[in-house]
Write an enzyme that holds these catalytic residues in place. Structure first.
Site, PDB file in Angstrom:
ATOM      1  N   ARG A  58      27.687  44.643  36.020  1.00 56.67           N
ATOM      2  CA  ARG A  58      28.035  43.470  36.846  1.00 56.67           C
ATOM      3  C   ARG A  58      28.686  42.382  36.004  1.00 56.67           C
ATOM      4  NH1 ARG A  58      24.685  39.496  38.195  1.00 56.67           N
ATOM      5  NH2 ARG A  58      22.855  40.815  38.401  1.00 56.67           N
ATOM      6  N   TYR A 111      47.403  32.713  53.707  1.00 53.35           N
ATOM      7  CA  TYR A 111      46.788  33.939  54.232  1.00 53.35           C
ATOM      8  C   TYR A 111      45.604  33.576  55.155  1.00 53.35           C
ATOM      9  CZ  TYR A 111      44.403  38.462  54.021  1.00 53.35           C
ATOM     10  OH  TYR A 111      43.773  39.640  54.327  1.00 53.35           O
ATOM     11  N   ASP A 184      48.247  31.639  45.345  1.00 53.25           N
ATOM     12  CA  ASP A 184      48.213  33.046  45.724  1.00 53.25           C
ATOM     13  C   ASP A 184      49.597  33.595  45.420  1.00 53.25           C
ATOM     14  OD1 ASP A 184      48.360  35.492  47.100  1.00 53.25           O
ATOM     15  OD2 ASP A 184      46.945  34.829  48.645  1.00 53.25           O
ATOM     16  N   LYS A 209      47.759  45.091  47.402  1.00 49.41           N
ATOM     17  CA  LYS A 209      49.174  45.139  47.785  1.00 49.41           C
ATOM     18  C   LYS A 209      49.973  45.818  46.661  1.00 49.41           C
ATOM     19  CE  LYS A 209      47.371  43.080  51.222  1.00 49.41           C
ATOM     20  NZ  LYS A 209      47.201  41.657  51.398  1.00 49.41           N
TER      21      LYS A 209
HETATM   22  C1  PLP Z   1      45.990  40.807  51.702  1.00 50.35           C
HETATM   23  C2  PLP Z   1      46.127  39.435  51.178  1.00 50.35           C
HETATM   24  C3  PLP Z   1      45.044  38.773  50.610  1.00 50.35           C
HETATM   25  C4  PLP Z   1      43.634  39.331  50.640  1.00 50.35           C
HETATM   26  O1  PLP Z   1      43.485  40.419  49.852  1.00 50.35           O
HETATM   27  P1  PLP Z   1      42.354  41.562  50.137  1.00 50.35           P
HETATM   28  O2  PLP Z   1      42.504  42.439  48.963  1.00 50.35           O
HETATM   29  O3  PLP Z   1      42.745  42.199  51.435  1.00 50.35           O
HETATM   30  O4  PLP Z   1      41.044  40.876  50.214  1.00 50.35           O
HETATM   31  C5  PLP Z   1      45.263  37.533  50.043  1.00 50.35           C
HETATM   32  N1  PLP Z   1      46.475  36.960  50.057  1.00 50.35           N
HETATM   33  C6  PLP Z   1      47.539  37.557  50.612  1.00 50.35           C
HETATM   34  C7  PLP Z   1      48.849  36.855  50.595  1.00 50.35           C
HETATM   35  C8  PLP Z   1      47.398  38.796  51.209  1.00 50.35           C
HETATM   36  O5  PLP Z   1      48.444  39.368  51.809  1.00 50.35           O
END
Ligand code: PLP
Length: 397
Positions: A58, A111, A184, A209
């Site tokens: 962890r 998001y 982000d 992604k």
């Molecule tokens: C998908 C996404 C997230 C969240 O990511 P997860 O891995 O699905 O928790 C955050 N920011 C953006 C821009 C996203 O497209």
């Protein structure tokens, strides 16, 4: 290795010492929860240097560590902390910057779940105040700064509409006012946009992604300087317990080997698809930062060195049956959420919004019934364009 490796090389070599693993070209998955010690003195010493010791998975695991070091180097940060999802990374990063009663300035089109975390969770439970700005002009942020503003939350390009913020200008403004910044950076990937070099404190990614890229993992990462990341590692990560599993980290490492190649193809495919859509009579608007006609193309060129494969466009028709016919007739673009994988996808924001709002209500929010989001995958681009073309030609507007 002391000399700075160029991107393609660091993805193959950085943070990996094959001599430690019998020369294995791929590092092993350390699938163990704990590490044992030879003596009382050894484990005692490990506790005195927790951040650099393998004690319990962890906290720290060798497979996960390789990927963290590689991602930090790739983004130009000192350290990285992986999480089992992008939202795990985002919520930990936000928690690390706030205490109850603080004020946050955020972009309107962040998001959705990140927005829900701020607005439906932190606001009612911890009295966090949030101001939203479109983010097109750095002055908007300046005007909203208050005594208790502790965080500016950016996402550039933003979700759905792909609008940009001037990252360096906002980071400078935040620094001058003692405010932390989080961005982000999922859309641009650590290859095409380097927010840490522009002065942003913490960069977050959903590795589900492009970093993952194969649509087979859910993961996230936070990258920044050692002080901020060590604090997240020993507080938010360890105590909330959102720890990346060794197997998932190993899959990300696999994905990083081809990140530059994949992104080059996503980008060139997306540019051709976007140009095709721009010239089509059934399409009235296209949001893709890589297009010369994009409204903030100058800023895009200033702060990004490339573009990924996610874009949105608006169909001319507002007839729901015609819109459904277009979506359902696509053969290569599959219908689904998420993006950034090898496969092409389509999603219409209306599918979510129509559950709660009437078409008139959500058009009032600037989202159209005809808005389509596509993730351009790694297929042959001529096939993708032909698929869009045959489906668009069925629309009878
Ligand atoms: C998908 C996404 C997230 C969240 O990511 P997860 O891995 O699905 O928790 C955050 N920011 C953006 C821009 C996203 O497209």
């Amino acid at each position: 290795m002391s000399k700075k490796l160029k991107t393609e090389t660091l993805l193959q070599h950085f943070a990996e010492d094959r001599s430690k693993n019998n020369g294995a070209v791929v590092p092993p998955i350390y699938q163990n929860s704990l590490f044992t010690f030879a003596s009382w003195e050894d484990i005692d010493a490990a506790f005195d240097d927790r951040l650099n010791s393998f004690i319990y998975t962890r906290g720290k695991n060798p497979t996960v560590q390789i990927v963290e070091e590689k991602l930090a180097e790739l983004a130009g940060g000192e350290k990285a902390q992986l999480f089992p999802s992008g939202m795990g990374a985002i919520s930990a990063a936000i928690f690390s910057c706030l205490k109850s009663g603080d004020h946050v300035i955020a972009i309107k089109n962040i998001y959705g779940p990140a927005n829900n975390f701020l607005n439906s969770y932190l606001k009612p439970k911890f009295g966090i105040d949030i101001t939203y700005v479109s983010g097109d002009d750095p002055k908007q942020f300046e005007q909203e700064i208050r005594e208790n503003t502790s965080l500016i939350y950016l996402e550039s390009p933003s979700s759905v509409v792909f609008s940009l913020q001037d990252i360096k200008a906002v980071a400078d403004l935040a620094k001058a006012n003692g405010i932390k910044t989080i961005i982000d950076n999922t859309w641009a990937t650590p290859l095409y946009q380097k927010p840490l070099a522009m002065g942003v404190d913490l960069e977050v990614h959903s590795c589900s992604k492009y970093i993952g890229g194969h649509s087979d993992i859910v993961a996230g990462v936070v990258i920044g300087n050692a002080e901020l990341i060590d604090s997240i590692s020993t507080h938010e990560m360890e105590w909330i317990g959102a720890k990346m599993a060794p197997m998932e980290a190993w899959l990300i490492l696999r994905s990083l080997r081809t990140l530059t190649l994949r992104m080059e193809r996503h980008q060139s495919n997306a540019l051709k698809v976007a140009s095709f859509l721009t010239n089509h009579s059934e399409v009235i608007k296209i949001n893709y930062p890589g297009l010369p006609s994009f409204k903030q193309q100058e800023l895009a060129q200033k702060q990004m060195t490339g573009y990924s494969g996610l874009m949105s466009f608006e169909l001319r028709t507002k007839n729901l049956d015609q819109i459904k016919l277009f979506v359902n007739s696509l053969k290569l673009f599959s219908i689904g959420v998420s993006w950034g994988g090898h496969e092409s996808l389509i999603y219409a924001p209306a599918i979510s919004y129509l559950k709660e709002l009437s078409p008139e209500q959500f058009e009032g929010m600037g989202i159209s019934l005809g808005d389509m989001r596509i993730s351009v995958g790694l297929e042959n681009v001529d096939d993708l364009i032909e698929d869009l073309n045959q489906s668009l030609s069925l629309i009878n507007s």
